[in-house]
Design a protein around this motif. Structure first.
Motif, mmCIF file in Angstrom:
data_model
loop_
_atom_site.group_PDB
_atom_site.id
_atom_site.type_symbol
_atom_site.label_atom_id
_atom_site.label_comp_id
_atom_site.label_asym_id
_atom_site.label_seq_id
_atom_site.Cartn_x
_atom_site.Cartn_y
_atom_site.Cartn_z
ATOM 1 N N GLY A 12 20.287 -80.677 0.564
ATOM 2 C CA GLY A 12 20.049 -79.235 0.494
ATOM 3 C C GLY A 12 18.736 -78.904 1.182
ATOM 4 N N ALA A 13 18.312 -79.803 2.072
ATOM 5 C CA ALA A 13 16.955 -79.770 2.635
ATOM 6 C C ALA A 13 16.676 -78.544 3.490
ATOM 7 C CB ALA A 13 16.723 -81.031 3.476
ATOM 8 N N GLY A 15 17.781 -75.568 2.736
ATOM 9 C CA GLY A 15 17.892 -74.394 1.883
ATOM 10 C C GLY A 15 16.534 -73.814 1.513
ATOM 11 N N ILE A 17 15.030 -73.624 -1.298
ATOM 12 C CA ILE A 17 14.259 -74.532 -2.149
ATOM 13 C C ILE A 17 14.045 -75.867 -1.431
ATOM 14 C CG2 ILE A 17 14.157 -75.761 -4.347
ATOM 15 C CD1 ILE A 17 13.982 -72.710 -4.674
ATOM 16 N N GLY A 18 15.096 -76.379 -0.807
ATOM 17 C CA GLY A 18 15.015 -77.698 -0.185
ATOM 18 C C GLY A 18 13.915 -77.797 0.856
ATOM 19 N N LEU A 35 18.827 -84.647 4.375
ATOM 20 C CA LEU A 35 20.248 -84.646 4.729
ATOM 21 C C LEU A 35 20.564 -83.255 5.256
ATOM 22 C CD1 LEU A 35 23.189 -85.985 2.545
ATOM 23 C CD2 LEU A 35 23.362 -83.870 3.859
ATOM 24 N N ARG A 37 23.129 -80.668 7.971
ATOM 25 C CA ARG A 37 24.392 -80.567 8.698
ATOM 26 C C ARG A 37 24.167 -80.263 10.174
ATOM 27 N NH1 ARG A 37 28.267 -76.832 5.135
ATOM 28 N NH2 ARG A 37 26.429 -75.489 5.005
ATOM 29 N N GLY A 78 23.759 -76.206 -2.419
ATOM 30 C CA GLY A 78 24.555 -75.149 -3.018
ATOM 31 C C GLY A 78 25.525 -74.569 -2.014
ATOM 32 N N VAL A 90 31.168 -78.221 -3.128
ATOM 33 C CA VAL A 90 29.775 -78.477 -2.729
ATOM 34 C C VAL A 90 28.901 -78.766 -3.946
ATOM 35 C CG1 VAL A 90 27.740 -77.512 -1.594
ATOM 36 C CG2 VAL A 90 30.020 -77.094 -0.640
ATOM 37 N N MET A 112 18.647 -79.926 -9.285
ATOM 38 C CA MET A 112 18.409 -78.516 -9.611
ATOM 39 C C MET A 112 19.743 -77.830 -9.886
ATOM 40 S SD MET A 112 16.710 -75.453 -7.342
ATOM 41 C CE MET A 112 18.162 -75.037 -6.388
ATOM 42 N N THR A 113 19.844 -77.152 -11.026
ATOM 43 C CA THR A 113 21.034 -76.316 -11.274
ATOM 44 C C THR A 113 20.547 -74.874 -11.470
ATOM 45 O OG1 THR A 113 21.100 -76.908 -13.641
ATOM 46 C CG2 THR A 113 22.433 -78.236 -12.093
ATOM 47 N N LEU A 127 30.881 -70.641 -10.644
ATOM 48 C CA LEU A 127 29.800 -71.454 -10.073
ATOM 49 C C LEU A 127 29.028 -72.206 -11.158
ATOM 50 C CD1 LEU A 127 27.760 -72.254 -7.814
ATOM 51 C CD2 LEU A 127 26.560 -70.123 -8.316
ATOM 52 N N PRO A 150 16.224 -73.754 -12.955
ATOM 53 C CA PRO A 150 15.248 -72.686 -12.745
ATOM 54 C C PRO A 150 15.776 -71.312 -13.098
ATOM 55 C CG PRO A 150 16.071 -73.513 -10.646
ATOM 56 C CD PRO A 150 16.708 -74.343 -11.706
HETATM 57 N N1 NAP Z 1 18.562 -67.244 -6.471
HETATM 58 C C1 NAP Z 1 18.133 -67.519 -7.696
HETATM 59 O O1 NAP Z 1 17.337 -66.803 -8.306
HETATM 60 C C2 NAP Z 1 18.637 -68.789 -8.357
HETATM 61 C C3 NAP Z 1 18.141 -69.128 -9.606
HETATM 62 C C4 NAP Z 1 18.527 -70.346 -10.183
HETATM 63 C C5 NAP Z 1 19.393 -71.175 -9.497
HETATM 64 N N2 NAP Z 1 19.881 -70.804 -8.287
HETATM 65 C C6 NAP Z 1 20.772 -71.718 -7.594
HETATM 66 O O2 NAP Z 1 20.078 -72.247 -6.500
HETATM 67 C C7 NAP Z 1 20.970 -72.506 -5.450
HETATM 68 C C8 NAP Z 1 20.411 -71.921 -4.206
HETATM 69 O O3 NAP Z 1 19.284 -72.686 -3.775
HETATM 70 P P1 NAP Z 1 18.746 -72.375 -2.335
HETATM 71 O O4 NAP Z 1 18.265 -70.964 -2.284
HETATM 72 O O5 NAP Z 1 17.839 -73.485 -1.938
HETATM 73 O O6 NAP Z 1 20.128 -72.500 -1.534
HETATM 74 P P2 NAP Z 1 20.422 -72.221 -0.022
HETATM 75 O O7 NAP Z 1 19.237 -71.646 0.669
HETATM 76 O O8 NAP Z 1 21.740 -71.509 0.064
HETATM 77 O O9 NAP Z 1 20.607 -73.716 0.529
HETATM 78 C C9 NAP Z 1 21.727 -74.484 0.227
HETATM 79 C C10 NAP Z 1 21.559 -75.823 0.902
HETATM 80 O O10 NAP Z 1 22.739 -76.606 0.642
HETATM 81 C C11 NAP Z 1 23.160 -77.115 1.908
HETATM 82 N N3 NAP Z 1 24.592 -77.373 1.941
HETATM 83 C C12 NAP Z 1 25.580 -76.487 1.663
HETATM 84 N N4 NAP Z 1 26.779 -77.080 1.863
HETATM 85 C C13 NAP Z 1 26.516 -78.347 2.288
HETATM 86 C C14 NAP Z 1 27.342 -79.445 2.667
HETATM 87 N N5 NAP Z 1 28.672 -79.365 2.666
HETATM 88 N N6 NAP Z 1 26.734 -80.597 3.044
HETATM 89 C C15 NAP Z 1 25.386 -80.694 3.071
HETATM 90 N N7 NAP Z 1 24.552 -79.694 2.716
HETATM 91 C C16 NAP Z 1 25.128 -78.534 2.336
HETATM 92 C C17 NAP Z 1 22.766 -76.046 2.915
HETATM 93 O O11 NAP Z 1 22.803 -76.576 4.218
HETATM 94 P P3 NAP Z 1 22.983 -75.626 5.524
HETATM 95 O O12 NAP Z 1 21.587 -75.155 5.870
HETATM 96 O O13 NAP Z 1 23.553 -76.546 6.535
HETATM 97 O O14 NAP Z 1 23.901 -74.498 5.142
HETATM 98 C C18 NAP Z 1 21.380 -75.726 2.415
HETATM 99 O O15 NAP Z 1 20.474 -76.712 2.830
HETATM 100 C C19 NAP Z 1 22.276 -71.825 -5.759
HETATM 101 O O16 NAP Z 1 23.235 -72.828 -5.979
HETATM 102 C C20 NAP Z 1 21.999 -71.040 -7.014
HETATM 103 O O17 NAP Z 1 23.052 -71.100 -7.936
HETATM 104 C C21 NAP Z 1 19.516 -69.632 -7.691
#
Ligand code: NAP
Length: 263
Positions: A12-13, A15, A17-18, A35, A37, A78, A90, A112-113, A127, A150
């Protein structure tokens, strides 16, 4: 530095957070592998010190090079809600697939969930249920782990830096009233958990409240109740997801990771 540097794989690097986890891991002296894509996109987003491994968590055959020789995993992946890939594929099966390719390695895991993960809310294609199942498969997998749930990202005020670790997942409004936390502090907690013995086997909700950031997270980790050995859910979680009512494929996955853990 008081800890031994490790090789850390961030899943999730790229993303929101990542990216911060990668930077924090590098800052703490770890060899840090991402890791990703899309290598070109990742190269633009991540520090030059980050190693890149191109893989896709939904394609297990791509994963072995990413986990080679890792000492720790930080899992912040995510699904993006676009409908191209489901939370099952995912958020859940991605974690399962990573655990499945470890081939005897026993890395420290920080997953992280989300706060409210036990609410059984049907929002976002269930989800949260799939994220909870990702927690369960980590607990069943026999590795040393920390699970961080979080609150709402970056909705804290500038004076809200005091970390609060909660258990029981009782805040379930599905709004920022449940708690807020900066992305930067989430990344710090995930990375520091990897080297904190007090964080092992613990699951908690992470929010920030009025006050300064702590100097040392050790006492916060130490104050948490550990998850019961062998339990699928966290200490103090509501028992509202009976295993007998879970999809057969999920039960099969749990059996498989348990068997591997005891092999
Ligand atoms: N927003 C909030 O306030 C909040 C609060 C608590 C928890 N959350 C949870 O936090 C998560 C979001 O975190 P975030 O903002 O860091 O997410 P994000 O920015 O959407 O990043 C998701 C990461 O997962 C990777 N990914 C997705 N599909 C993949 C696959 N098939 N293989 C490898 N990597 C893959 C993405 O890669 P790509 O760059 O290649 O797409 C990206 O690096 C959500 O699941 C949400 O439920 C959110």
């Amino acid at each position: 530095m008081s800890h031994t540097p490790m090789t850390v794989l961030v899943v999730g690097a790229t993303g929101s957070i990542g990216r911060l986890v990668v930077a924090e891991s590098i800052a703490r002296g770890h060899t840090t592998r991402a890791l990703v894509r899309d290598a070109a996109k990742a190269r633009r987003q991540l520090p030059a010190e980050a190693q890149l491994v191109v893989a896709d968590v939904t394609r297990p055959e791509t994963l072995p090079p990413a986990v080679a020789d890792v000492d720790a995993l930080v899992l912040t992946l995510g699904s993006d809600g676009s409908g191209h890939a489901s939370p099952e594929a995912v958020d859940y099966a991605g974690v399962r697939n990573i655990l499945t390719v470890l081939d005897g390695r026993t890395p420290r895991v920080a997953l992280m969930t989300a706060i409210g993960v036990t609410s059984r809310s049907s929002v976002y294609d269930h989800l949260l249920d799939w994220k909870r199942r990702s927690e369960r498969i980590v607990r069943a997998g026999g590795l040393s782990y920390t699970i961080v749930r979080p609150g709402w990202f970056d909705m804290n005020g500038p004076d809200e830096q005091r970390l609060v670790f909660l258990q029981g997942d009782e805040r379930r409004s599905g709004t920022p009233d449940d708690g807020v936390i900066s992305r930067a502090q989430i990344a710090q907690v995930l990375v520091q958990a990897l080297t904190a013995p007090e964080a092992e086997g613990k699951t908690f909700e992470l929010v920030a409240e009025a006050g300064p950031e702590p100097g040392d997270m050790g006492p916060l980790f130490a104050a948490l109740a550990p998850d019961a050995p062998g339990a699928l859910d966290a200490a103090r979680d509501e028992a509202n997801m009976p295993l007998g009512k879970e999809p057969q494929r999920v039960r099969d996955d749990l059996d498989a990771v348990r068997a591997r853990a005891h092999a």
